[in-house]
Scaffold this motif. Structure first.
Motif, short mmCIF file in Angstrom:
data_model
loop_
_atom_site.label_atom_id
_atom_site.label_comp_id
_atom_site.label_asym_id
_atom_site.label_seq_id
_atom_site.Cartn_x
_atom_site.Cartn_y
_atom_site.Cartn_z
N ALA A 249 7.27 -3.67 6.68
CA ALA A 249 7.57 -2.59 5.73
C ALA A 249 9.05 -2.26 5.68
O ALA A 249 9.42 -1.11 5.44
CB ALA A 249 6.76 -1.34 6.10
N ASP A 250 9.89 -3.27 5.87
CA ASP A 250 11.34 -3.05 5.85
C ASP A 250 11.89 -3.48 4.49
O ASP A 250 12.04 -4.66 4.21
CB ASP A 250 11.99 -3.85 6.97
CG ASP A 250 13.47 -3.53 7.14
OD1 ASP A 250 14.07 -2.97 6.19
OD2 ASP A 250 14.03 -3.85 8.21
N THR A 251 12.21 -2.50 3.65
CA THR A 251 12.67 -2.81 2.30
C THR A 251 14.07 -3.42 2.28
O THR A 251 14.47 -4.00 1.26
CB THR A 251 12.68 -1.53 1.44
OG1 THR A 251 13.50 -0.55 2.07
CG2 THR A 251 11.27 -0.98 1.28
N SER A 252 14.81 -3.32 3.38
CA SER A 252 16.14 -3.91 3.42
C SER A 252 16.09 -5.41 3.71
O SER A 252 17.08 -6.10 3.49
CB SER A 252 17.00 -3.20 4.48
OG SER A 252 16.51 -3.46 5.78
N HIS A 253 14.96 -5.90 4.19
CA HIS A 253 14.83 -7.31 4.51
C HIS A 253 13.81 -8.04 3.63
O HIS A 253 13.71 -9.27 3.70
CB HIS A 253 14.45 -7.50 5.98
CG HIS A 253 15.58 -7.23 6.93
ND1 HIS A 253 15.93 -5.96 7.33
CD2 HIS A 253 16.47 -8.07 7.53
CE1 HIS A 253 16.96 -6.02 8.15
NE2 HIS A 253 17.31 -7.28 8.28
N TYR A 254 13.05 -7.31 2.85
CA TYR A 254 12.11 -7.95 1.92
C TYR A 254 12.08 -7.13 0.64
O TYR A 254 12.01 -5.90 0.67
CB TYR A 254 10.71 -8.04 2.53
CG TYR A 254 9.77 -8.90 1.71
CD1 TYR A 254 9.79 -10.28 1.84
CD2 TYR A 254 8.90 -8.32 0.79
CE1 TYR A 254 8.94 -11.08 1.07
CE2 TYR A 254 8.05 -9.11 0.04
CZ TYR A 254 8.07 -10.49 0.17
OH TYR A 254 7.24 -11.28 -0.58
N ASN A 255 12.14 -7.84 -0.48
CA ASN A 255 12.26 -7.18 -1.78
C ASN A 255 10.88 -6.77 -2.31
O ASN A 255 10.33 -7.38 -3.22
CB ASN A 255 12.97 -8.11 -2.77
CG ASN A 255 13.35 -7.38 -4.05
OD1 ASN A 255 13.14 -6.18 -4.19
ND2 ASN A 255 13.93 -8.13 -4.99
N PHE A 256 10.34 -5.67 -1.74
CA PHE A 256 9.05 -5.16 -2.20
C PHE A 256 9.17 -4.58 -3.61
O PHE A 256 8.22 -4.65 -4.40
CB PHE A 256 8.54 -4.07 -1.25
CG PHE A 256 8.15 -4.56 0.12
CD1 PHE A 256 6.89 -5.12 0.33
CD2 PHE A 256 9.02 -4.47 1.18
CE1 PHE A 256 6.52 -5.58 1.58
CE2 PHE A 256 8.65 -4.93 2.44
CZ PHE A 256 7.39 -5.48 2.63
N VAL A 257 10.33 -4.01 -3.92
CA VAL A 257 10.51 -3.32 -5.20
C VAL A 257 10.28 -4.25 -6.38
O VAL A 257 9.69 -3.88 -7.40
CB VAL A 257 11.92 -2.71 -5.27
CG1 VAL A 257 12.18 -2.09 -6.64
CG2 VAL A 257 12.10 -1.65 -4.17
N SER A 258 10.72 -5.51 -6.25
CA SER A 258 10.64 -6.44 -7.38
C SER A 258 9.35 -7.27 -7.41
O SER A 258 9.22 -8.15 -8.26
CB SER A 258 11.84 -7.39 -7.34
OG SER A 258 13.04 -6.67 -7.46
#
Length: 302
Positions: A249-258
């Motif tokens: 759940a680390d948004t800085s290391h995986y692009n969940f937003v896109s």
């Protein structure tokens, strides 16, 4: 030593040497022409590290140098002749660095408070300086698999980070490569190896005497798990070698937003509402363990 004990001792020695060789190869820890500063504390782990690296140096096709370095922190009662005597006896080049970090720690840290953090920072600074003076290309530390897992849990429980000790890293000042060749070795194996080898162990009166340390509590928790569920620690260590960022759940290391739905199968896609299925007798299966793998090259050839 009776025949069975000798057999078990040889088996242990081969296993540790293979594990160190595998770690070195996996992370490219040692290269031709390296001058490796082996940090020797006088504890079982650093003795084992030096002993195994010396054997590797003899049998490896890659040429590299070793120099043992001990930081004499001026702890009261420290037997300062033990290490020089041992290293001279085995013909090992060494340097004893005298730096009174003990007094600094005792002066700065209030009685009853944990000294490990400050002691570690002071020791690290001295060792980095000495590595530069010696022209060392690598700094070898004696941290093992259990140390790495303990650090993982400490960071999770108390630091809110998914972080452990890497087997290889660049120092915080950017000038040194630090390696941990014992990364695949179990602490209990190293303890048995130290006993068989009769290393002249020197206890640490600074950190080792402290009670209720978070690391010690974590160590005891892991020891209970290892006793009750053989194989659990091996599985946990494999997990840090098999990270799936898309399932954290680390948004800085995986692009969940896109993330968007698509018409074709998605790599690392989830199984939606399916429940994770694990083998019901996994602990028993792990306790049996796989057949030992064939020896791998100790050091990659250049």
């Amino acid at each position: 030593m009776i025949k069975k004990q000798q057999y078990n001792a040889n088996k242990l020695q081969k296993r540790l040497r293979r594990q160190v060789g595998t770690a070195i190869a996996d992370f490219n820890m040692i290269e031709a022409g390296d001058r490796i500063m082996v940090c020797l504390s006088g504890g079982k782990d650093s003795y084992a590290l030096l002993d195994i690296l010396r054997n590797l140096q003899i049998h490896s096709p890659v040429n590299f140098e070793l120099i043992a370095v001990n930081l004499d922190q001026k702890q009261p009662g420290f037997p300062e002749q033990v290490l020089p005597s041992y290293l001279t006896q085995i013909g090992m080049p060494f340097q004893i660095v005298e730096q009174d970090t003990y007094s600094v720690v005792k002066r700065v840290i209030a009685e009853g408070k944990t000294t490990c953090s400050l002691c570690s920072r002071l020791r690290r600074g001295v060792l980095y300086r000495v590595a530069g003076e010696l022209g060392a290309t690598k700094i070898a530390l004696g941290h093992h698999r259990d140390d790495i897992l303990e650090t993982l849990f400490l960071n999770m429980f108390y630091g809110g980070k998914l972080k452990a000790m890497p087997p290889k890293l660049v120092s915080d000042n950017g000038k040194h490569i630090v390696i941990r060749p014992l990364a695949y070795c179990k602490e209990k194996d190293l303890a048995a190896y130290a006993e068989i080898s009769d290393f002249p162990i020197i206890p640490c009166n600074l950190c080792g005497s402290q009670k209720n340390l978070q690391r010690q509590t974590t160590k005891e928790m892991m020891q209970r798990w290892d006793k009750k569920f053989p194989g659990r620690l091996e599985t946990m260590f494999r997990s840090i070698q098999n990270i799936q960022l898309s399932h954290l759940a680390d948004t800085s290391h995986y692009n969940f937003v896109s993330l968007q739905a698509q018409d074709q199968p998605f790599e690392n896609g989830d199984t939606a509402f399916d429940e994770e299925a694990f083998e019901p007798n996994i602990e028993e299966m792990l306790a049996l363990g796989p057949e030992e793998a064939t020896d791998r090259p100790m050091v990659p050839q250049s």
